[in-house]
Design an enzyme around this catalytic site. Structure first.
Site, mmCIF file in Angstrom:
data_model
loop_
_atom_site.group_PDB
_atom_site.id
_atom_site.type_symbol
_atom_site.label_atom_id
_atom_site.label_comp_id
_atom_site.label_asym_id
_atom_site.label_seq_id
_atom_site.Cartn_x
_atom_site.Cartn_y
_atom_site.Cartn_z
ATOM 1 N N SER A 50 7.338 2.515 18.998
ATOM 2 C CA SER A 50 8.117 2.848 20.201
ATOM 3 C C SER A 50 9.432 3.533 19.849
ATOM 4 C CB SER A 50 8.435 1.584 21.002
ATOM 5 O OG SER A 50 7.277 0.848 21.238
ATOM 6 N N TYR A 138 2.716 -5.191 9.535
ATOM 7 C CA TYR A 138 2.387 -4.605 10.848
ATOM 8 C C TYR A 138 0.935 -4.139 10.796
ATOM 9 C CZ TYR A 138 3.342 -1.704 15.079
ATOM 10 O OH TYR A 138 3.355 -1.135 16.342
ATOM 11 N N LYS A 166 2.677 -8.844 12.540
ATOM 12 C CA LYS A 166 2.726 -8.327 13.909
ATOM 13 C C LYS A 166 1.359 -7.725 14.132
ATOM 14 C CE LYS A 166 4.691 -4.292 16.301
ATOM 15 N NZ LYS A 166 3.768 -4.364 17.403
ATOM 16 N N SER A 168 -1.325 -5.846 16.186
ATOM 17 C CA SER A 168 -1.554 -4.958 17.317
ATOM 18 C C SER A 168 -3.007 -4.531 17.448
ATOM 19 C CB SER A 168 -0.655 -3.732 17.208
ATOM 20 O OG SER A 168 0.690 -4.116 17.344
ATOM 21 N N ILE A 208 5.805 -8.861 20.284
ATOM 22 C CA ILE A 208 6.619 -7.657 20.087
ATOM 23 C C ILE A 208 5.884 -6.560 20.839
ATOM 24 C CG2 ILE A 208 7.416 -5.921 18.428
ATOM 25 C CD1 ILE A 208 7.401 -8.131 16.267
HETATM 26 C C1 LIG Z 1 -1.057 0.635 20.009
HETATM 27 C C2 LIG Z 1 0.366 0.273 20.320
HETATM 28 O O1 LIG Z 1 1.244 1.112 20.333
HETATM 29 N N1 LIG Z 1 0.605 -1.000 20.550
HETATM 30 C C3 LIG Z 1 1.909 -1.497 20.902
HETATM 31 C C4 LIG Z 1 2.318 -2.511 19.914
HETATM 32 O O2 LIG Z 1 1.561 -3.315 19.505
HETATM 33 C C5 LIG Z 1 1.880 -2.113 22.288
HETATM 34 O O3 LIG Z 1 3.094 -2.758 22.534
HETATM 35 C C6 LIG Z 1 1.609 -1.044 23.336
HETATM 36 O O4 LIG Z 1 2.701 -0.156 23.369
HETATM 37 C C7 LIG Z 1 1.414 -1.629 24.711
HETATM 38 O O5 LIG Z 1 0.464 -2.635 24.668
HETATM 39 C C8 LIG Z 1 1.036 -0.587 25.747
HETATM 40 O O6 LIG Z 1 -0.283 -0.152 25.556
HETATM 41 C C1 LIG Z 2 5.355 -2.748 19.266
HETATM 42 C C2 LIG Z 2 5.612 -1.360 19.239
HETATM 43 O O1 LIG Z 2 5.269 -0.708 20.162
HETATM 44 C C3 LIG Z 2 6.329 -0.767 18.132
HETATM 45 O O2 LIG Z 2 5.873 -0.815 16.986
HETATM 46 O O3 LIG Z 2 7.402 -0.230 18.338
#
Ligand SMILES: CC(=O)N[C@H](C=O)[C@@H](O)[C@H](O)[C@H](O)CO
Ligand SMILES: CC(=O)C(=O)O
Length: 304
Positions: A50, A138, A166, A168, A208
């Site tokens: 992000s 991660y 973390k 995902s 997170i």
């Molecule tokens: C694949 C990805 O970017 N996953 C993020 C972190 O895990 C999530 O926080 C997403 O931004 C969120 O679930 C929205 O799809």
């Molecule tokens: C959780 C997430 O979206 C990030 O790695 O920033």
């Protein structure tokens, strides 16, 4: 046993904050940090997906972290330092330790498919550049192209700086396996925001996420409901949150650009747009952002 309390709760992923020219804005980084302090979240996850980390220079990422640390208050700060080349990532790891972050985190190396012993070496090199700082793996296989196996996680736990994952990946079964293997001395963070409740219920000690920043109150409310055992309320909030996430991801422009527009509408917070190759919002997307912003306001009225 380690005390991992400072990591438990709702940890929004920090967004890249740009000025009008598209450069990192230190003032806007501090404004976003203060916003999270005011919202009383547990911490922030800086320079991750992000934070558009793969489109930032080493210097950009240092400026972001330095400005977060200036106004962090009681926030726990986790700084994602991976750069794909070990050298730059080690520089960021050492820089993060010098600023006394709580933890550093790293994705695996991307592009070349490296064997697990190379990935372990890569993570341990980062950790060795920040020897007094907690380290979080991660796991985001759908983007990184490599998944954390349970055997690689076991290998990584030989490094005492490693405190958890973390996670995902989409299966909550992965969370359950990492919790089973690490036990109480480690923590697993839920990654997919759409599965916050499922992930927490199966054993993630915290979350997170990339959309928390647009609606921190709703994630805090889900978290409190889970902790008090009110799973029905947690689930009801999750359903509305997922409608909001579907709206945020329905534009032509990138989701982070959409969230930044929502923050302008609902919070009067301007942190710019996104950096290319991520795509900015079109005029039609601005209508979607308005609708998403209203959905957030309505959900807060309904549940809080
Ligand atoms: C694949 C990805 O970017 N996953 C993020 C972190 O895990 C999530 O926080 C997403 O931004 C969120 O679930 C929205 O799809
Ligand atoms: C959780 C997430 O979206 C990030 O790695 O920033």
């Amino acid at each position: 046993m380690r005390d991992l309390d400072k990591y438990k709760g709702v940890i929004p992923a920090f967004y890249a904050c740009y000025d009008e020219k598209g450069e990192i804005s230190p003032e806007r980084v501090r404004a976003l940090t203060e916003y999270f302090v005011d919202k009383k979240v547990r911490g922030v996850y800086v320079n991750g997906s992000s934070g558009e980390c793969i489109y930032q220079s080493v210097e950009d990422r240092k400026v972001v972290l330095e400005n977060v640390m200036k106004v962090r208050g009681d926030l726990t700060v986790i700084n994602h330092i991976a750069c794909n080349n070990t050298k730059d990532g080690m520089e960021l790891a050492a820089h993060a330790e010098s600023l006394k972050v709580d933890a550093i985190a790293a994705i695996p190396p991307i592009y070349f498919k490296l064997p697990e012993y190379s990935i372990a070496q890569y993570w341990n090199d980062y950790s060795s550049a920040a020897p007094n700082t907690d380290f979080i793996i991660y796991n985001i296989p759908q983007l990184a192209g490599v998944a954390l196996s349970r055997s690689l996680y076991a290998k990584m736990r030989e490094n005492r700086n490693v405190i958890g994952v973390k996670n995902s990946s989409m299966p909550t079964y992965d969370i359950q396996g990492f919790v089973r293997d690490g036990g109480d001395d480690y923590i697993v963070f839920n990654g997919p925001d759409e599965q916050f409740v499922s992930g927490r219920v199966i054993g993630a000690g915290a979350g997170i996420g990339g959309t928390y920043g647009a609606m921190p109150e709703l994630f805090l409310a889900m978290n409190e409901s889970i902790e008090s055992g009110d799973i029905k309320r947690a689930r009801d909030i999750q359903y509305d949150v997922n409608d909001i996430i579907e709206k945020l991801t329905s534009g032509h422009g990138n989701m982070y650009a959409m969230i930044k527009e929502v923050l302008r509408i609902n919070e009067g917070l301007d942190i710019g747009s996104v950096r290319k190759p991520l795509v900015a919002l079109t005029d039609a997307d601005k209508e979607i952002a308005k609708a998403a912003a209203k959905m957030i306001v309505d959900a807060k009225k309904k549940f809080l």
